[in-house]
Structures are given as structure tokens and as C-alpha cells.
Enzyme design. Structure first.
Site, mmCIF file in Angstrom:
data_model
loop_
_atom_site.group_PDB
_atom_site.id
_atom_site.type_symbol
_atom_site.label_atom_id
_atom_site.label_comp_id
_atom_site.label_asym_id
_atom_site.label_seq_id
_atom_site.Cartn_x
_atom_site.Cartn_y
_atom_site.Cartn_z
ATOM 1 N N ALA A 9 0.820 -1.221 0.000
ATOM 2 C CA ALA A 9 0.000 0.000 0.000
ATOM 3 C C ALA A 9 0.848 1.262 0.000
ATOM 4 O O ALA A 9 0.320 2.357 -0.075
ATOM 5 C CB ALA A 9 -0.925 -0.004 1.220
ATOM 6 N N ASP A 13 12.532 4.545 4.411
ATOM 7 C CA ASP A 13 11.571 3.643 5.047
ATOM 8 C C ASP A 13 12.221 2.877 6.198
ATOM 9 O O ASP A 13 11.649 2.727 7.280
ATOM 10 C CB ASP A 13 11.027 2.633 4.026
ATOM 11 C CG ASP A 13 10.491 3.301 2.769
ATOM 12 O OD1 ASP A 13 10.309 4.534 2.785
ATOM 13 O OD2 ASP A 13 10.271 2.594 1.770
HETATM 14 C C1 GLA Z 1 9.745 4.398 -1.681
HETATM 15 C C2 GLA Z 1 11.210 4.115 -1.370
HETATM 16 C C3 GLA Z 1 11.814 5.226 -0.510
HETATM 17 C C4 GLA Z 1 11.562 6.601 -1.121
HETATM 18 C C5 GLA Z 1 10.096 6.757 -1.510
HETATM 19 C C6 GLA Z 1 9.832 8.041 -2.254
HETATM 20 O O1 GLA Z 1 8.985 4.369 -0.514
HETATM 21 O O2 GLA Z 1 11.318 2.891 -0.688
HETATM 22 O O3 GLA Z 1 13.197 5.004 -0.334
HETATM 23 O O4 GLA Z 1 12.417 6.840 -2.200
HETATM 24 O O5 GLA Z 1 9.626 5.682 -2.308
HETATM 25 O O6 GLA Z 1 10.056 9.147 -1.448
#
Ligand code: GLA
Length: 381
Positions: free
Chosen positions: A126, A175
Site C-alpha cells: 500500500a 523507510d
Molecule cells: C519508496 C522508497 C523510498 C523513497 C520513496 C519516495 O517508498 O522505498 O526510499 O524513495 O519511495 O520518497
């Protein structure tokens, strides 16, 4: 009411045919990013918060040195040793766990035979970092089982490499850092160049609402890699190590680079506004972020655009797509007293305009990954 921590721990333990007393436990949260999108892989700034949706892992060591993974979301179990390339493991859902085991073996000499039972409340695919939460939780479980104190940035970086290695998605580090370093009541200003983490308090009278647009993220792997290659090429053309070092004038005619440079600036302005209590400045910055992701970076979709409009019309303070884009979720800030109402009205509007079925979550900023003792923690949420 969501199941208590204790009953989720029991579920996780039962997946590996164990009881609470036989196992160790860890948890790692998902994340939502408030602002600072597609900046992390260019040494930039972002403002994620760990959320109260998480992965719990029960672990128990065994004499062989293979790893067994069972999950309450899947009927099949995975069993692997360190000779299996993580990207080829079947069942595929367990690849991030194999990636983590391989990273910890290669870089930290952590090799332990263990059974892992996984229970997750982070919706899969998601855009709320179900995969990073899974990797971080597995990493913490393996390290703990091996008697290693591995944690913090080293754990986050290992989880990022595990994602690259197991799925081929060339993600940044946002993340995994959010899942490791989360702090209840706070978002985290991440400096992805230095890995500096500064907690930023979220005022009690604001709520964070996340709405899934009902359309799974598509093309995330390939389009994401293309955007990343595009901004790396832009940095090379400008002769700077990353776009963190580029000035706005230098990228004025390059939409991809312009997004990254302007998004870094918006992120710092957003943090300054939060610190000064200037809630009125937050909404315009979120909307400008969404517009830049839509028009310059081209990672939005018509459904995400309608969802942002629906949330604003229903009374949100600000809204924008969150995560990689191409489907998935929108994040909004609302007055805390009206979060549910705004989410409901926005979802009704959105449903009637798109025929899609949205899913709203009112999320709270949570602590990062840690070891758990479910026999003494109440954890009812
Ligand atoms: C995904 C990637 C992150 C980041 C975001 C965009 O969630 O896992 O490292 O680059 O996209 O901000």
C-alpha cells in the site's frame, strides 16, 4: 478493537508451533512520509513518521542453521539456507527475509538457525513500508537470536540492502530509517546524506490520516528505477555528487531535478513551520509537494489527484501522495477532532467520482523497532 499485542504475539508464536514462553519477540513499524518525497536517494531531506501499524516476529532458535519463515498472511512456509539467492526464493513473499539473512551473514557475520513467525498489521503493497517493516523486524530477530546488539543505522542500512538484493527495487533509506528510529508523537527529519535524525513533535491537535486509493501501486519497480536514474544523470550533468548540492537556478529547466531541489526546500520549510506552530503554512506546502510530484516528477495518478482534492474539500489542512506514487496512498493532516469525519466525507466523494474503494487509516506516530516482552507489555491498541 484491534487485537492486543499479546494475542498477536501468540498468533506469531503459534505459526512456528511454539507458545509465548518458547519465543523471543520483536516489532517494527511501517511508516508514512509527511513530506520530502523522492529525495532520499539524492542525499536529501524527508519527514517520515513510524506508525502504529507494525510487524511482530516471534523467533525460536533451532540446531540447523537454516531459516524457516511462516506468516499469518500466507498459507505456505519458506525454508532457506544462506546459499539460496534471496531474489529467487519461493515463496516470493519471504524474499525480503532471505535478503536480510544474507546481509547479516555477509556484513555482520550473523548466522543463526531460527524459525520466525510473522504477524503484520501493515497493509501489503500500500506504500506504508510493509516490506521495510518486515526486513527490519526479521533483522532485529536474527540479531537478537544470535546474541548481537545490531541496531540503529546499521540495522536500517542492512534492511535497505536486503530490499535491493531481494526485490531489485533500488529504494533509498527513508523507510528503513523511519522503522528503526521512530518516536511516538514525532515525525523524523532525516538528513539522508549524514543519516542525521531530528525528531519533530506533531501537535496533539493535528491528526494524520492516510487513505489508500484502492488501486495497488503499479510499475513501482521499473518507473522508480527510471526516475532514480534520471536524477542521477541530472546530477552528473551538473557536476555535483547529488542534487542535494544543486541550486534552484541550475535545475529550472529540468523537471525531474527541479522536483528534488524544490522538495528539499519544502521539507525544511515544513519542519520550520511545525516547530514554530504555524499550522497554516503546512497545507500549502503539502499541496505544492503533490503538484510537483504530479507535474514535474510524474509519479501521481488521476485517482491520487482526485483523492487529494476530495480530502481538501472535506476539510483537510493539507494532502499529498505519499511513498513512491503510481497508486497506493495519500496522506492528509486534519484537525484531530475531525479526522474520522473528514476521512469519511472524503472517501464518499472519492468513491462516487472514481468507483474505486478507498481505505482510510487514522495513524499515530509510534516508536521504532524494538524487542518485546508480550507477557508484560499490555500494548492494546
Ligand atoms: C519508496 C522508497 C523510498 C523513497 C520513496 C519516495 O517508498 O522505498 O526510499 O524513495 O519511495 O520518497
Amino acid at each position: 478493537m484491534p487485537p492486543s499485542l499479546r494475542s498477536r504475539a501468540q498468533t506469531a508464536a503459534s505459526l512456528i508451533d511454539a507458545s509465548l514462553d518458547d519465543c523471543g519477540f520483536v516489532r517494527a513499524p511501517g511508516r508514512v512520509n509527511l513530506i520530502g518525497e523522492h529525495t532520499d536517494y539524492q542525499d536529501g531531506f524527508c519527514l517520515p513518521m513510524a506508525i502504529d501499524l507494525d510487524v511482530i516476529v516471534a523467533w525460536r532458535t533451532h540446531p540447523d542453521d537454516d531459516v524457516v519463515v511462516a506468516s499469518s498472511a500466507h498459507t505456505d512456509r519458506a525454508t532457506f539456507d544462506r546459499s539460496v539467492p534471496p531474489s529467487t526464493l519461493e515463496p516470493a513473499w519471504a524474499r525480503p527475509a532471505a535478503g536480510m539473512a544474507a546481509e547479516l551473514a555477509d556484513d555482520h557475520d550473523i548466522r543463526v538457525g531460527v524459525a520466525l513467525g510473522v504477524d503484520s498489521t501493515v497493509p501489503i503493497g500500500a506504500g506504508l513500508s510493509s516490506s521495510a517493516a518486515f526486513e527490519v523486524a526479521v533483522g532485529l530477530a536474527l540479531a537478537t537470536a544470535a546474541g548481537s546488539a545490531l541496531t540503529g543505522d546499521a540495522l536500517a542500512l542492512a534492511a535497505q540492502r536486503a530490499e535491493h538484493r531481494s526485490t531489485g527495487m533500488p529504494c533509498g533509506v527513508m523507510d528503513q530509517m523511519a522503522s528503526v528510529h521512530g518516536q511516538a508523537g514525532h515525525a523524523l527529519l532525516l538528513d539522508c546524506r549524514t543519516l542525521g535524525v531530528a525528531p519533530v513533535r506533531i501537535p496533539d491537535d493535528l491528526a494524520v490520516v492516510v487513505v489508500h486509493c484502492g488501486i495497488p501501486r503499479t510499475l513501482v519497480g521499473t518507473e522508480y528505477a527510471e526516475r532514480r536514474a534520471g536524477v542521477e544523470a541530472a546530477a552528473a550533468r551538473l557536476g555535483v555528487p547529488t542534487l542535494r548540492d544543486a541550486q534552484p537556478e541550475a535545475v529550472a529547466n529540468d523537471p525531474l531535478a527541479r522536483h528534488v531541489v524544490s522538495e528539499n526546500r519544502r521539507t525544511l520549510m515544513f519542519v520550520a513551520a511545525l516547530r514554530r506552530g504555524r499550522v497554516d503554512e503546512l497545507g500549502p506546502l503539502m499541496l505544492a509537494s503533490h503538484a510537483s510530484l504530479r507535474d514535474d516528477y510524474e509519479v501521481s495518478t488521476p485517482a491520487l489527484d482526485v483523492l487529494v482534492d476530495s480530502l481538501m474539500e472535506a476539510g483537510a489542512i493539507g494532502a499529498r501522495l505519499t511513498g513512491a506514487g503510481f497508486g497506493g496512498c495519500v496522506v492528509a493532516l486534519t484537525p484531530a477532532s475531525r479526522a474520522e469525519q473528514i476521512a469519511d466525507v472524503a472517501c464518499d466523494h472519492y468513491r462516487s467520482r472514481t468507483n474505486q474503494v478507498p481505505t482510510p487509516f487514522v495513524v499515530a506516530a509510534a516508536d521504532g523497532a524494538r524487542r518485546l516482552d508480550p507477557t508484560i507489555e499490555s500494548g492494546d491498541r
